[in-house]
Design a protein around this motif. Structure first.
Motif, PDB file in Angstrom:
ATOM      1  N   ILE A   1      30.217  24.501  33.457  1.00  0.00           N
ATOM      2  CA  ILE A   1      30.019  25.039  32.109  1.00  0.00           C
ATOM      3  C   ILE A   1      29.646  23.911  31.141  1.00  0.00           C
ATOM      4  N   ALA A   2      30.268  22.747  31.316  1.00  0.00           N
ATOM      5  CA  ALA A   2      29.913  21.594  30.484  1.00  0.00           C
ATOM      6  C   ALA A   2      28.463  21.195  30.703  1.00  0.00           C
ATOM      7  N   VAL A   3      28.025  21.252  31.949  1.00  0.00           N
ATOM      8  CA  VAL A   3      26.615  20.957  32.257  1.00  0.00           C
ATOM      9  C   VAL A   3      25.707  21.902  31.475  1.00  0.00           C
ATOM     10  N   ALA A   4      26.053  23.185  31.508  1.00  0.00           N
ATOM     11  CA  ALA A   4      25.251  24.175  30.790  1.00  0.00           C
ATOM     12  C   ALA A   4      25.159  23.829  29.309  1.00  0.00           C
ATOM     13  N   GLY A   5      26.288  23.436  28.714  1.00  0.00           N
ATOM     14  CA  GLY A   5      26.290  23.073  27.304  1.00  0.00           C
ATOM     15  C   GLY A   5      25.375  21.902  27.011  1.00  0.00           C
ATOM     16  N   HIS A   6      25.454  20.859  27.844  1.00  0.00           N
ATOM     17  CA  HIS A   6      24.598  19.688  27.636  1.00  0.00           C
ATOM     18  C   HIS A   6      23.118  20.041  27.811  1.00  0.00           C
ATOM     19  N   VAL A   7      22.806  20.828  28.830  1.00  0.00           N
ATOM     20  CA  VAL A   7      21.413  21.200  29.077  1.00  0.00           C
ATOM     21  C   VAL A   7      20.869  22.016  27.911  1.00  0.00           C
ATOM     22  N   LEU A   8      21.647  22.990  27.446  1.00  0.00           N
ATOM     23  CA  LEU A   8      21.198  23.818  26.325  1.00  0.00           C
ATOM     24  C   LEU A   8      21.092  23.014  25.032  1.00  0.00           C
ATOM     25  N   ALA A   9      21.884  21.950  24.932  1.00  0.00           N
ATOM     26  CA  ALA A   9      21.802  21.076  23.762  1.00  0.00           C
ATOM     27  C   ALA A   9      20.662  20.063  23.885  1.00  0.00           C
ATOM     28  N   GLY A  10      19.969  20.075  25.022  1.00  0.00           N
ATOM     29  CA  GLY A  10      18.847  19.175  25.226  1.00  0.00           C
ATOM     30  C   GLY A  10      19.232  17.800  25.710  1.00  0.00           C
TER      31      GLY A  10
ATOM     32  N   GLY B   1      19.968  16.441  28.941  1.00  0.00           N
ATOM     33  CA  GLY B   1      20.000  16.480  30.393  1.00  0.00           C
ATOM     34  C   GLY B   1      20.693  15.279  31.023  1.00  0.00           C
ATOM     35  N   PRO B   2      20.432  14.032  30.555  1.00  0.00           N
ATOM     36  CA  PRO B   2      21.076  12.866  31.163  1.00  0.00           C
ATOM     37  C   PRO B   2      22.601  12.949  31.157  1.00  0.00           C
ATOM     38  N   ALA B   3      23.193  13.476  30.082  1.00  0.00           N
ATOM     39  CA  ALA B   3      24.657  13.591  30.029  1.00  0.00           C
ATOM     40  C   ALA B   3      25.170  14.611  31.027  1.00  0.00           C
ATOM     41  N   ALA B   4      24.308  15.544  31.409  1.00  0.00           N
ATOM     42  CA  ALA B   4      24.723  16.610  32.326  1.00  0.00           C
ATOM     43  C   ALA B   4      24.737  16.158  33.783  1.00  0.00           C
ATOM     44  N   VAL B   5      23.916  15.170  34.144  1.00  0.00           N
ATOM     45  CA  VAL B   5      23.733  14.818  35.556  1.00  0.00           C
ATOM     46  C   VAL B   5      25.030  14.411  36.252  1.00  0.00           C
ATOM     47  N   PRO B   6      25.802  13.437  35.735  1.00  0.00           N
ATOM     48  CA  PRO B   6      27.030  13.049  36.447  1.00  0.00           C
ATOM     49  C   PRO B   6      28.049  14.181  36.528  1.00  0.00           C
TER      50      PRO B   6
ATOM     51  N   VAL C   1      23.106  21.138  39.081  1.00  0.00           N
ATOM     52  CA  VAL C   1      22.404  19.878  39.373  1.00  0.00           C
ATOM     53  C   VAL C   1      20.909  20.060  39.144  1.00  0.00           C
ATOM     54  N   GLY C   2      20.373  21.162  39.661  1.00  0.00           N
ATOM     55  CA  GLY C   2      18.944  21.427  39.486  1.00  0.00           C
ATOM     56  C   GLY C   2      18.545  21.501  38.023  1.00  0.00           C
ATOM     57  N   ALA C   3      19.356  22.185  37.216  1.00  0.00           N
ATOM     58  CA  ALA C   3      19.055  22.312  35.785  1.00  0.00           C
ATOM     59  C   ALA C   3      19.126  20.963  35.086  1.00  0.00           C
ATOM     60  N   ALA C   4      20.035  20.101  35.540  1.00  0.00           N
ATOM     61  CA  ALA C   4      20.215  18.795  34.891  1.00  0.00           C
ATOM     62  C   ALA C   4      19.062  17.844  35.182  1.00  0.00           C
ATOM     63  N   VAL C   5      18.442  17.972  36.365  1.00  0.00           N
ATOM     64  CA  VAL C   5      17.419  17.005  36.777  1.00  0.00           C
ATOM     65  C   VAL C   5      16.007  17.571  36.776  1.00  0.00           C
ATOM     66  N   VAL C   6      15.839  18.850  36.414  1.00  0.00           N
ATOM     67  CA  VAL C   6      14.539  19.491  36.604  1.00  0.00           C
ATOM     68  C   VAL C   6      13.414  18.788  35.852  1.00  0.00           C
ATOM     69  N   GLN C   7      13.706  18.196  34.723  1.00  0.00           N
ATOM     70  CA  GLN C   7      12.638  17.551  33.958  1.00  0.00           C
ATOM     71  C   GLN C   7      12.389  16.109  34.381  1.00  0.00           C
ATOM     72  N   THR C   8      13.302  15.515  35.119  1.00  0.00           N
ATOM     73  CA  THR C   8      13.127  14.139  35.585  1.00  0.00           C
ATOM     74  C   THR C   8      12.860  14.046  37.076  1.00  0.00           C
ATOM     75  N   ASP C   9      13.327  15.017  37.844  1.00  0.00           N
ATOM     76  CA  ASP C   9      13.136  15.020  39.289  1.00  0.00           C
ATOM     77  C   ASP C   9      12.910  16.456  39.764  1.00  0.00           C
ATOM     78  N   PRO C  10      11.708  17.000  39.516  1.00  0.00           N
ATOM     79  CA  PRO C  10      11.446  18.395  39.868  1.00  0.00           C
ATOM     80  C   PRO C  10      11.598  18.688  41.355  1.00  0.00           C
ATOM     81  N   ASP C  11      11.330  17.707  42.205  1.00  0.00           N
ATOM     82  CA  ASP C  11      11.482  17.941  43.644  1.00  0.00           C
ATOM     83  C   ASP C  11      12.950  18.190  44.001  1.00  0.00           C
ATOM     84  N   GLN C  12      13.853  17.398  43.421  1.00  0.00           N
ATOM     85  CA  GLN C  12      15.277  17.618  43.671  1.00  0.00           C
ATOM     86  C   GLN C  12      15.715  18.966  43.108  1.00  0.00           C
TER      87      GLN C  12
END
Length: 272
Positions: free
Chosen positions: A72-81, A83-88, A113-124
């Motif tokens: 859920i924290a990941v979702a919050g960071h991703v929606l807040a724009g 992404g780097p804070a969401a990855v770990p 994980v996919g949502a956190a890295v989609v803009q930096t590592d689309p393959d992952q």
């Protein structure tokens, strides 16, 4: 939300008066406040509160809840724009889910994980989406929340077919649950996917989403500018107003029809 905040305060105060405050009550209050923040669009606050809830669950020895709250924290960071804070956090949620052998949580954490890295590592991100979908298929179950995140990853990967298919499935699941917040996010994503092939439909869906659920400024700007390039600004304003005038059931039915027709065009080789 006012009533929910009052209940949170009362629960926290009652727990603080105990000789030994219960960490589970603290976690539950944090989780409730996270939902309030998400509903208000205060996504950074939601991420902070969910991280706090995850810390309480971890200290209490509940690794399953820790994984859930981290997601859920990941979702919050991703929606807040952010992404780097969401990855770990996403990687931690996935590691915990694998550690305790909870396949449904693994499927969810893979999407985070996919949502956190989609803009930096689309393959992952693509690999995470595929593994999560395969695991959910093996389980015979995928939550509505997972479907929303799968739709989001597909949209950011510019996979129009997957976005429309997953988004349509998500809408049906969310309609049954009455989850208007996530429904709004999903309608925004479908509007974005339809902006080029069906700018008129995209503008109507955007108007419905903003009227009934949630306003997403960045997405709205993108959809509006794309549609305006094809239709003109005045026409887009008219179409958004038409969407805003739709009742909830009409908006959902219209969106599903447009998505189905767009999928048919893709399948038949028509321009899309």
């Amino acid at each position: 939300m006012t009533r929910a905040e009052d209940l949170c305060r009362r629960a926290a105060d009652a727990n603080a008066r105990q000789a030994t405050p219960d960490w589970r009550v603290e976690e539950t209050v944090c989780a409730a406040r996270t939902n309030i923040a998400i509903t208000r669009g205060a996504f950074a606050d939601a991420a902070r509160l969910a991280e706090q809830a995850a810390g309480l669950a971890r200290a209490g020895g509940d690794l399953a809840d820790t994984s859930v709250q981290l997601s859920i924290a990941v979702a919050g960071h991703v929606l807040a724009g952010d992404g780097p804070a969401a990855v770990p956090l996403a990687n931690d949620a996935l590691a915990l889910a694998r550690q305790i052998g909870a396949p449904a949580l693994v499927a969810t954490a893979l999407l985070e994980v996919g949502a956190a890295v989609v803009q930096t590592d689309p393959d992952q991100a693509r690999a995470c989406l595929r593994e999560s979908r395969e695991l959910s298929a093996a389980l015979g179950y995928q939550s509505a929340r997972d479907l929303v995140w799968a739709t989001g990853i597909a949209a950011l990967l510019n996979d129009r077919t997957a976005t429309l298919e997953l988004g349509s499935t998500a809408i049906r699941a969310l309609q049954r649950l009455g989850d208007r917040l996530r429904m709004g996010l999903t309608l925004h994503m479908i509007a974005g996917t339809l902006a080029t092939p069906r700018p008129d439909a995209a503008a109507i869906i955007l108007g419905a989403a903003e009227s009934h659920v949630i306003e997403s400024a960045s997405n709205a700007e993108l959809v509006t500018s794309t549609a305006a390039a094809a239709l003109g600004e005045e026409r887009v304003r008219e179409l958004r107003a038409r969407g805003a005038d739709m009742d909830w059931d009409q908006a959902i039915a219209y969106t599903l029809t447009q998505a189905t027709q767009a999928l048919g065009e893709v399948g038949s080789g028509s321009p899309a």
